[in-house]
Enzyme design. Structure first.
Site, PDB file in Angstrom:
ATOM      1  N   ASN A   1       0.811  -1.234  -0.040  1.00 57.55           N
ATOM      2  CA  ASN A   1       0.024   0.030  -0.072  1.00 57.55           C
ATOM      3  C   ASN A   1       0.817   1.033   0.015  1.00 57.55           C
ATOM      4  O   ASN A   1       1.520   1.471   0.684  1.00 57.55           O
ATOM      5  CB  ASN A   1      -0.941  -0.112   1.192  1.00 57.55           C
ATOM      6  CG  ASN A   1      -2.167   0.814   1.244  1.00 57.55           C
ATOM      7  OD1 ASN A   1      -2.463   1.357  -0.033  1.00 57.55           O
ATOM      8  ND2 ASN A   1      -2.977   0.843   2.194  1.00 57.55           N
TER       9      ASN A   1
ATOM     10  N   HIS B   1     -14.638  -5.324  10.977  1.00 58.69           N
ATOM     11  CA  HIS B   1     -14.324  -4.016  11.474  1.00 58.69           C
ATOM     12  C   HIS B   1     -15.634  -3.346  11.684  1.00 58.69           C
ATOM     13  O   HIS B   1     -16.311  -2.758  10.982  1.00 58.69           O
ATOM     14  CB  HIS B   1     -13.379  -3.366  10.509  1.00 58.69           C
ATOM     15  CG  HIS B   1     -12.087  -3.568  10.299  1.00 58.69           C
ATOM     16  ND1 HIS B   1     -11.198  -2.685   9.724  1.00 58.69           N
ATOM     17  CD2 HIS B   1     -11.625  -4.930  10.718  1.00 58.69           C
ATOM     18  CE1 HIS B   1     -10.101  -3.385   9.577  1.00 58.69           C
ATOM     19  NE2 HIS B   1     -10.437  -4.596   9.969  1.00 58.69           N
TER      20      HIS B   1
ATOM     21  N   ARG C   1     -13.911  -6.050  15.703  1.00 59.73           N
ATOM     22  CA  ARG C   1     -12.896  -5.098  16.143  1.00 59.73           C
ATOM     23  C   ARG C   1     -13.652  -3.875  16.086  1.00 59.73           C
ATOM     24  O   ARG C   1     -14.420  -3.421  15.316  1.00 59.73           O
ATOM     25  CB  ARG C   1     -11.873  -4.938  14.840  1.00 59.73           C
ATOM     26  CG  ARG C   1     -10.657  -4.078  15.560  1.00 59.73           C
ATOM     27  CD  ARG C   1      -9.732  -3.803  14.173  1.00 59.73           C
ATOM     28  NE  ARG C   1     -10.062  -2.797  13.433  1.00 59.73           N
ATOM     29  CZ  ARG C   1      -9.289  -2.234  12.550  1.00 59.73           C
ATOM     30  NH1 ARG C   1      -8.142  -2.380  12.294  1.00 59.73           N
ATOM     31  NH2 ARG C   1      -9.757  -1.224  11.827  1.00 59.73           N
TER      32      ARG C   1
ATOM     33  N   TYR D   1      -7.611   6.817  13.078  1.00 55.47           N
ATOM     34  CA  TYR D   1      -7.311   5.554  12.367  1.00 55.47           C
ATOM     35  C   TYR D   1      -8.453   4.561  12.406  1.00 55.47           C
ATOM     36  O   TYR D   1      -9.339   4.361  13.386  1.00 55.47           O
ATOM     37  CB  TYR D   1      -6.059   4.802  13.041  1.00 55.47           C
ATOM     38  CG  TYR D   1      -6.200   3.348  12.326  1.00 55.47           C
ATOM     39  CD1 TYR D   1      -5.796   2.850  11.275  1.00 55.47           C
ATOM     40  CD2 TYR D   1      -6.514   2.092  13.067  1.00 55.47           C
ATOM     41  CE1 TYR D   1      -5.794   1.858  10.678  1.00 55.47           C
ATOM     42  CE2 TYR D   1      -6.621   1.053  12.803  1.00 55.47           C
ATOM     43  CZ  TYR D   1      -6.548   0.681  11.426  1.00 55.47           C
ATOM     44  OH  TYR D   1      -6.499  -0.489  10.938  1.00 55.47           O
TER      45      TYR D   1
ATOM     46  N   ASP E   1      -7.207  -2.156  17.611  1.00 60.38           N
ATOM     47  CA  ASP E   1      -6.224  -1.900  16.988  1.00 60.38           C
ATOM     48  C   ASP E   1      -5.532  -0.467  17.435  1.00 60.38           C
ATOM     49  O   ASP E   1      -6.288   0.419  17.118  1.00 60.38           O
ATOM     50  CB  ASP E   1      -6.241  -2.026  15.495  1.00 60.38           C
ATOM     51  CG  ASP E   1      -4.967  -1.661  14.754  1.00 60.38           C
ATOM     52  OD1 ASP E   1      -3.753  -1.616  15.264  1.00 60.38           O
ATOM     53  OD2 ASP E   1      -4.964  -1.866  13.313  1.00 60.38           O
TER      54      ASP E   1
ATOM     55  N   HIS F   1      -2.661   0.667  16.409  1.00 58.81           N
ATOM     56  CA  HIS F   1      -1.945   1.220  15.303  1.00 58.81           C
ATOM     57  C   HIS F   1      -0.593   1.732  15.468  1.00 58.81           C
ATOM     58  O   HIS F   1      -0.399   2.985  14.923  1.00 58.81           O
ATOM     59  CB  HIS F   1      -2.719   2.076  14.505  1.00 58.81           C
ATOM     60  CG  HIS F   1      -2.704   1.890  12.956  1.00 58.81           C
ATOM     61  ND1 HIS F   1      -2.215   2.651  12.136  1.00 58.81           N
ATOM     62  CD2 HIS F   1      -3.074   0.802  12.188  1.00 58.81           C
ATOM     63  CE1 HIS F   1      -2.103   2.156  10.873  1.00 58.81           C
ATOM     64  NE2 HIS F   1      -2.791   1.086  10.928  1.00 58.81           N
TER      65      HIS F   1
ATOM     66  N   GLU G   1      -4.042  -4.813  19.518  1.00 59.16           N
ATOM     67  CA  GLU G   1      -3.211  -4.970  18.331  1.00 59.16           C
ATOM     68  C   GLU G   1      -2.113  -3.713  18.308  1.00 59.16           C
ATOM     69  O   GLU G   1      -2.630  -2.664  18.374  1.00 59.16           O
ATOM     70  CB  GLU G   1      -4.033  -4.983  16.946  1.00 59.16           C
ATOM     71  CG  GLU G   1      -3.282  -5.164  15.685  1.00 59.16           C
ATOM     72  CD  GLU G   1      -4.009  -5.124  14.589  1.00 59.16           C
ATOM     73  OE1 GLU G   1      -5.353  -5.483  14.616  1.00 59.16           O
ATOM     74  OE2 GLU G   1      -3.807  -4.732  13.482  1.00 59.16           O
TER      75      GLU G   1
ATOM     76  N   GLU H   1       1.671  -7.149  11.501  1.00 59.47           N
ATOM     77  CA  GLU H   1       1.298  -6.997  10.134  1.00 59.47           C
ATOM     78  C   GLU H   1       2.247  -6.104   9.202  1.00 59.47           C
ATOM     79  O   GLU H   1       2.167  -6.410   7.922  1.00 59.47           O
ATOM     80  CB  GLU H   1      -0.199  -6.109   9.972  1.00 59.47           C
ATOM     81  CG  GLU H   1       0.080  -4.634  10.418  1.00 59.47           C
ATOM     82  CD  GLU H   1      -1.495  -3.794  10.551  1.00 59.47           C
ATOM     83  OE1 GLU H   1      -2.369  -4.542  10.813  1.00 59.47           O
ATOM     84  OE2 GLU H   1      -1.316  -2.875   9.940  1.00 59.47           O
TER      85      GLU H   1
ATOM     86  N   ARG I   1       0.805 -11.565  13.537  1.00 54.46           N
ATOM     87  CA  ARG I   1      -0.052 -10.906  12.316  1.00 54.46           C
ATOM     88  C   ARG I   1       0.460 -10.991  10.855  1.00 54.46           C
ATOM     89  O   ARG I   1      -0.005 -10.313   9.777  1.00 54.46           O
ATOM     90  CB  ARG I   1      -0.882  -9.800  12.752  1.00 54.46           C
ATOM     91  CG  ARG I   1      -1.768  -9.671  13.686  1.00 54.46           C
ATOM     92  CD  ARG I   1      -2.476  -8.503  14.123  1.00 54.46           C
ATOM     93  NE  ARG I   1      -2.982  -7.695  13.063  1.00 54.46           N
ATOM     94  CZ  ARG I   1      -3.881  -7.668  12.231  1.00 54.46           C
ATOM     95  NH1 ARG I   1      -4.531  -8.832  12.037  1.00 54.46           N
ATOM     96  NH2 ARG I   1      -4.091  -6.815  11.173  1.00 54.46           N
TER      97      ARG I   1
ATOM     98  N   ASP J   1      -6.208  -3.383   1.569  1.00 54.23           N
ATOM     99  CA  ASP J   1      -5.147  -3.188   0.677  1.00 54.23           C
ATOM    100  C   ASP J   1      -4.561  -4.716   0.434  1.00 54.23           C
ATOM    101  O   ASP J   1      -3.413  -4.593  -0.401  1.00 54.23           O
ATOM    102  CB  ASP J   1      -4.298  -2.324   1.149  1.00 54.23           C
ATOM    103  CG  ASP J   1      -3.854  -2.358   2.717  1.00 54.23           C
ATOM    104  OD1 ASP J   1      -4.730  -1.912   3.616  1.00 54.23           O
ATOM    105  OD2 ASP J   1      -2.723  -2.800   2.923  1.00 54.23           O
TER     106      ASP J   1
ATOM    107  N   GLU K   1      -8.523 -11.688   9.880  1.00 47.97           N
ATOM    108  CA  GLU K   1      -9.098 -10.457   9.664  1.00 47.97           C
ATOM    109  C   GLU K   1      -9.883 -10.451   8.378  1.00 47.97           C
ATOM    110  O   GLU K   1      -9.307 -10.932   7.491  1.00 47.97           O
ATOM    111  CB  GLU K   1      -7.904  -9.347   9.795  1.00 47.97           C
ATOM    112  CG  GLU K   1      -8.628  -8.080   9.244  1.00 47.97           C
ATOM    113  CD  GLU K   1      -7.466  -6.802   9.472  1.00 47.97           C
ATOM    114  OE1 GLU K   1      -6.231  -7.360   9.277  1.00 47.97           O
ATOM    115  OE2 GLU K   1      -7.849  -5.764   9.558  1.00 47.97           O
TER     116      GLU K   1
ATOM    117  N   TRP L   1       1.674   6.768  12.133  1.00 47.41           N
ATOM    118  CA  TRP L   1       0.393   6.829  11.776  1.00 47.41           C
ATOM    119  C   TRP L   1      -0.107   5.495  12.044  1.00 47.41           C
ATOM    120  O   TRP L   1       0.070   4.516  12.137  1.00 47.41           O
ATOM    121  CB  TRP L   1       0.365   7.035  10.239  1.00 47.41           C
ATOM    122  CG  TRP L   1      -1.130   6.906  10.117  1.00 47.41           C
ATOM    123  CD1 TRP L   1      -2.031   7.865  10.077  1.00 47.41           C
ATOM    124  CD2 TRP L   1      -1.752   5.812   9.201  1.00 47.41           C
ATOM    125  NE1 TRP L   1      -3.333   7.114   9.793  1.00 47.41           N
ATOM    126  CE2 TRP L   1      -3.290   5.916   9.224  1.00 47.41           C
ATOM    127  CE3 TRP L   1      -1.388   4.606   8.719  1.00 47.41           C
ATOM    128  CZ2 TRP L   1      -4.306   4.981   8.572  1.00 47.41           C
ATOM    129  CZ3 TRP L   1      -2.064   3.786   8.106  1.00 47.41           C
ATOM    130  CH2 TRP L   1      -3.613   4.100   8.010  1.00 47.41           C
TER     131      TRP L   1
END
Ligand code: GCO
Ligand code: MG
Length: 403
Positions: free
Chosen positions: A38, A123, A148, A160, A211, A213, A237, A263, A284, A317, A340, A403
């Site tokens: 991505n 989600h 989630r 996010y 999450d 993030h 997460e 991830e 992940r 993505d 997920e 981010w």
């Protein structure tokens, strides 16, 4: 033994950008692999087109392990998301070909099904706690066993996981990265209330996930994990960026909330310490960004020794090709945890016809030989690549942040 006759990279944007590798053997059997990274799509496309494909032509398609080693060790420059996504695409396409030639769905080649279906989490997002919880209820009505929850943070314009308008959540939304503002203090205050409402309205018979993030420091993560303990999360997460794996020792000292990380990991080396020291509960890493089925199996085997289960990344993505590969892997791997699942846009589904399906909280890859997914090249050609970046984050004083 069939030899590789040709390979090509297809870059297209059916609802969002995807990079696909298509390999064909001399006998006319073809396989597909996802190479989407991505916001950095063309780097992988060039890595494949300029540096990998010339070395593939004429090789025996069945020698998946040897080709993996050839691309990993043989390049001298190891690891990194671009390299590993490119290797992953080759690996997926070759497993697809092997399955088609064997006349078996990929999961059969990986040892067969270890379970009836793959439990997935969805989600549930909302700009407010009420909206997020209502979205969670709607997903539970569709049978989801795991949800989630992400909600907007009072005082922050964007968060996010929370869509801006009525469109589904898609963070890679701008020609030049959007700049968001972040406040850990505001966020930390809002999350326990979200899960209090979640348990209150959704009950205890559903797995709840969250999450962070990569936005906390280890001690903040310890505190958030502790604050969330009464709500018994399935996982928290990416509480902190994981370059420094040791920092998870500090988090573990303070909370029993289960942790999921990886991830953005590319190889087994990124997860080694986290797994060996049992600093996480779910790994992940995904088939596309962590070197394909061949390498992900190795990561899962290491994790199994330490009671760490899999929880593959599956945001939109990652193309339906990666999703199909993940579902075969999940169905077979002994230490599966959860997968997920974010539904792709209808246009994406048209370009990537697939046999995998969802029913009652579980997914199944289907029984077509190989991966059970393909790319409709004529449809893909109608949707040319369009540069799109993920956002960046700044603290309220302007400092660039995670981010
Ligand atoms: C997730 C991820 C994604 C990423 C995205 C970046 O848990 O699904 O964090 O939402 O932000 O995949 O490309
Ligand atoms: Mg995530």
């Amino acid at each position: 033994m069939p030899k590789i006759r040709s390979a090509k990279v297809i870059v297209a944007s059916p609802a969002r950008n995807f990079v696909t590798l298509k390999i064909e053997t001399e006998d006319g059997v073809h396989g597909v692999g996802d190479a989407t990274l991505n916001g950095r799509e063309l780097a992988v496309a060039s890595y494949l087109g300029d540096h990998v494909i010339p070395c593939l032509i004429g090789r025996e398609a069945h020698r998946i392990e040897d080709i993996w080693q050839y691309l990993y060790r043989g390049a001298y420059w190891r690891r990194g998301p671009v390299t590993m996504s490119a290797i992953a695409a080759v690996d997926m396409a070759l497993w697809d070909i092997k399955g088609k030639i064997a006349g078996l769905p990929l999961y059969q080649l990986l040892g067969g099904a270890s379970r009836d279906g793959v439990m997935v989490y969805c989600h549930a997002n909302g700009t407010t706690i009420e909206e997020a919880v209502a979205a969670g209820r709607a997903y539970m009505d569709q049978g989801y066993k795991a949800v989630r929850l992400q909600a907007g943070v009072p005082g922050l314009k964007s968060t996010y996981g929370v869509p801006k308008g009525k469109q589904p959540y898609e963070p890679a939304d701008a020609d030049i990265p959007t700049e968001n503002l972040w406040s850990t203090e505001k966020y930390m205050r809002s999350v326990p209330a979200l899960f209090e409402a979640g348990r209150d309205k959704l009950g205890w018979d559903v797995h709840l996930l969250h999450d962070a993030h990569h936005r906390l420091t280890p001690i903040e993560a310890g505190r958030l994990g502790k604050d969330l303990e009464p709500f018994r999360l399935f996982w928290l997460e990416d509480p902190v960026p994981a370059e420094n794996q040791e920092s998870f020792r500090l988090i573990r000292r303070h909370t029993t909330t289960p942790l999921a990380v990886g991830e953005v990991f590319n190889t087994i080396w990124d997860c080694k310490q986290l797994i060996e020291e049992q600093l996480i509960d779910y790994i992940r890493a995904t088939v596309v960004h962590a070197g394909g089925i061949t390498h992900l199996r190795r990561i899962a085997s290491l994790a199994d020794l330490y009671n760490v289960r899999t929880g593959c990344h599956g945001a939109t993505d990652l193309s339906p090709i990666a999703m199909a590969a993940a579902l075969h892997f999940n169905l077979a791997v002994p230490n599966f945890g959860i997968q997920e699942h974010m539904s792709h846009a209808p246009l994406t589904e048209t370009v990537f016809p697939h046999t995998y399906s969802y029913a009652g909280g579980y997914m199944h890859p289907g029984d077509k030989p190989g991966l059970g997914v393909d790319i409709d090249e004529a449809e893909a050609a109608k949707h040319p690549y369009k540069r799109a970046y993920l956002p960046v984050n700044r603290l309220e004083d302007g400092t660039l942040y995670n981010w």
